[in-house]
Design an enzyme around this catalytic site. Structure first.
Site, short mmCIF file in Angstrom:
data_model
loop_
_atom_site.label_atom_id
_atom_site.label_comp_id
_atom_site.label_asym_id
_atom_site.label_seq_id
_atom_site.Cartn_x
_atom_site.Cartn_y
_atom_site.Cartn_z
N CYS A 247 0.85 -1.20 0.00
CA CYS A 247 0.00 0.00 0.00
C CYS A 247 0.88 1.25 0.00
O CYS A 247 0.70 2.15 0.81
CB CYS A 247 -0.92 0.02 1.21
SG CYS A 247 -1.65 -1.58 1.65
N ALA A 248 1.84 1.30 -0.91
CA ALA A 248 2.95 2.26 -0.79
C ALA A 248 2.67 3.67 -1.32
O ALA A 248 3.35 4.61 -0.91
CB ALA A 248 4.18 1.69 -1.49
N ALA A 249 1.74 3.84 -2.27
CA ALA A 249 1.52 5.17 -2.84
C ALA A 249 0.97 6.13 -1.78
O ALA A 249 0.25 5.71 -0.88
CB ALA A 249 0.55 5.07 -4.01
N PRO A 250 1.33 7.40 -1.87
CA PRO A 250 2.13 8.04 -2.93
C PRO A 250 3.64 7.92 -2.76
O PRO A 250 4.38 8.42 -3.58
CB PRO A 250 1.69 9.51 -2.83
CG PRO A 250 1.36 9.69 -1.37
CD PRO A 250 0.76 8.38 -0.93
N GLY A 251 4.10 7.29 -1.68
CA GLY A 251 5.53 7.00 -1.58
C GLY A 251 6.27 7.71 -0.47
O GLY A 251 7.50 7.60 -0.39
N GLY A 252 5.56 8.44 0.38
CA GLY A 252 6.25 9.16 1.45
C GLY A 252 7.08 8.25 2.33
O GLY A 252 8.24 8.55 2.63
N ASP A 292 -1.89 -6.52 -6.04
CA ASP A 292 -2.67 -6.60 -4.80
C ASP A 292 -1.76 -7.14 -3.71
O ASP A 292 -1.16 -8.22 -3.87
CB ASP A 292 -3.86 -7.54 -5.02
CG ASP A 292 -4.84 -7.54 -3.84
OD1 ASP A 292 -4.38 -7.32 -2.70
OD2 ASP A 292 -6.02 -7.77 -4.06
N ASP A 309 1.29 -0.06 5.72
CA ASP A 309 0.56 1.16 6.06
C ASP A 309 -0.82 1.01 5.44
O ASP A 309 -1.06 1.43 4.32
CB ASP A 309 1.29 2.39 5.51
CG ASP A 309 0.64 3.68 5.96
OD1 ASP A 309 0.43 3.85 7.18
OD2 ASP A 309 0.32 4.51 5.09
N CYS A 357 -3.46 5.47 9.87
CA CYS A 357 -3.68 6.87 10.27
C CYS A 357 -5.04 6.98 10.95
O CYS A 357 -5.83 7.88 10.65
CB CYS A 357 -3.55 7.82 9.09
SG CYS A 357 -4.71 7.52 7.75
#
Length: 415
Positions: A247-252, A292, A309, A357
């Site tokens: 679930c890496a986007a947007p990459g922060g 996925d 995340d 979050c």
């Protein structure tokens, strides 16, 4: 001679457009604002943001005031009339320094401009009643039960009930107030220097007045809350290690990690955005895979560390996303599936960091407990300032305690 049309400020026009798109088209407030305010000067854009975000955020409380003083159910009003009344009511009930005549007259003109001349007299009458009594009505609302507090502070009932259960009455009310305040602006300094103040608790986090567009375009900074940066730091990756980021986007967070990073994103467009961001930030160790997270290619195995995340209700970031409270929902089942999928791709003795979050126990502690993975107690020792108040092996940032966004972070060991 035909009468001259009354003037409506560009900021109120833009805010009105945002309100209509959010509540009539289910648009995201930030994206709607980006379009509506793109041609405004900085001062008008800032006012448009304040008006639009505030009216979206306070919609439930505003609707109560409009129905009470307007003496008519909101559902019976045309959508443009609802938007204009919410916009006017927000200014009259919550903002200081806004002339009443501007809040009333320009909201009435918005209805006229929408082609609803037949509703102009009603809108004008309701707004004048709101001008006389909305602020006192809102300030007199009780908050001794979850239902009362939800109405006073403008949250869905389930959110108020959840926070009441997890944090107690005083904590829930304090959190509700904090999430209605403007969010702090924090960036991660990637390289170089920046105008701002370094955060005392998170290395690399800087408090700034605004995000510098040039520095962002050059990849020298990345807008990222302190809680989000804490999650990336909790991974503790080192050079030479292989790291999986689901679930890496947007990459922060992916671009914070050391070693060989495989950043997985399900959505193709977001995966391309992630590639662009990694390139711009100079994160050469990041490889993007569009897949996925629960069904990864077999070759993606044997990682030293993983970060999950996970998608969540977002109840820790409601201050920055004013429309989210009206559409959020818990995602505990999906979170558990992703956590277990990541753990299956980590070598024996490796670690998985699980972060969300949000701050409700159902999506935080309960998911970790259900995973059956052993908790790494050293995380709380590394970051004592952010220890979870009830379970100190975890980290939890709370907007009303730490400022900024609310995050939950756990580090787990793969047997």
């Amino acid at each position: 001679m035909a009468p001259r049309p009354a003037l409506i400020s560009p900021a109120r026009l833009a805010a009105f457009e945002v309100l209509r798109r959010v509540f009539e088209e289910e648009a995201y407030a930030d994206r709607a604002l980006r379009v509506a305010a793109e041609r405004l000067d900085p001062r008008d854009a800032a006012l448009a943001r304040q008006l639009a975000y505030g009216a979206v955020q306070r919609a439930r409380t505003l609707d109560h005031a409009i129905e009470t003083l307007g003496r008519r159910p909101l559902r019976r009003l045309d959508a443009p009339v609802r938007a204009a009344l919410r916009l006017g009511a927000y200014q009259l009930a919550f903002l200081d320094g806004v002339p009443r005549y501007a809040a009333v007259n320009e909201s009435v003109e918005l209805v006229r401009r929408a082609g609803l001349e037949r509703a102009v007299a009603f809108t004008n009458a309701v707004l004048r009643r709101l001008a006389e009594g909305a602020r006192e009505l809102v300030e007199a609302l009780p908050e001794s039960t979850p239902a009362e507090a939800a109405l006073r502070h403008s949250y869905p009932d389930w959110v108020a009930e959840t926070w009441w259960r997890d944090l107690g009455a005083d904590g829930a009310r304090a959190l509700m107030r904090a999430q209605n305040e403007p969010p702090e602006t924090v960036v991660r300094l990637v390289r170089g220097t920046i105008d701002g103040t370094p955060d005392a608790g998170i290395p690399g986090a800087w408090h700034v007045d605004r995000v510098d567009g040039a520095a962002l375009a050059e990849g020298r900074i990345w807008p990222q809350s302190r809680g989000s940066q804490l999650a990336g730091l909790a991974v503790g990756s080192r050079a030479g290690e292989r790291v999986l980021d689901l679930c890496a986007a947007p990459g922060g967070k992916a671009t914070m990690l050391a070693g060989e990073v495989v950043a997985v994103e399900l959505n193709e467009a977001r995966a391309r955005e992630l590639e662009d961001n990694a390139r711009r930030l100079g994160a050469r160790g990041v490889t993007v895979v569009c897949a996925d997270g629960r069904a990864l290619p077999p070759a993606l195995d044997g990682f030293d560390r993983a970060l999950v995340d996970a998608p969540c209700s977002g109840l820790g970031v409601l201050a920055a996303r004013p429309d989210l409270r009206w559409r959020s929902q818990p995602l505990a089942e999906l979170q558990l599936e992703l956590l277990q999928a990541a753990a299956a791709r980590v070598r024996h003795g490796g670690t998985v960091v699980y972060s969300v979050c949000t701050i409700n126990a159902d999506e935080c502690e309960a998911v970790v407990d259900a995973s059956g993975l052993a908790v790494d107690p050293t995380l709380g020792e590394e970051w004592p300032r952010f220890r979870h108040q009830a379970r100190p092996d975890f980290l939890r940032t709370l907007p009303h305690v730490h400022g900024g966004a609310g995050f939950f972070v756990a580090r787990l060991r793969v047997p």
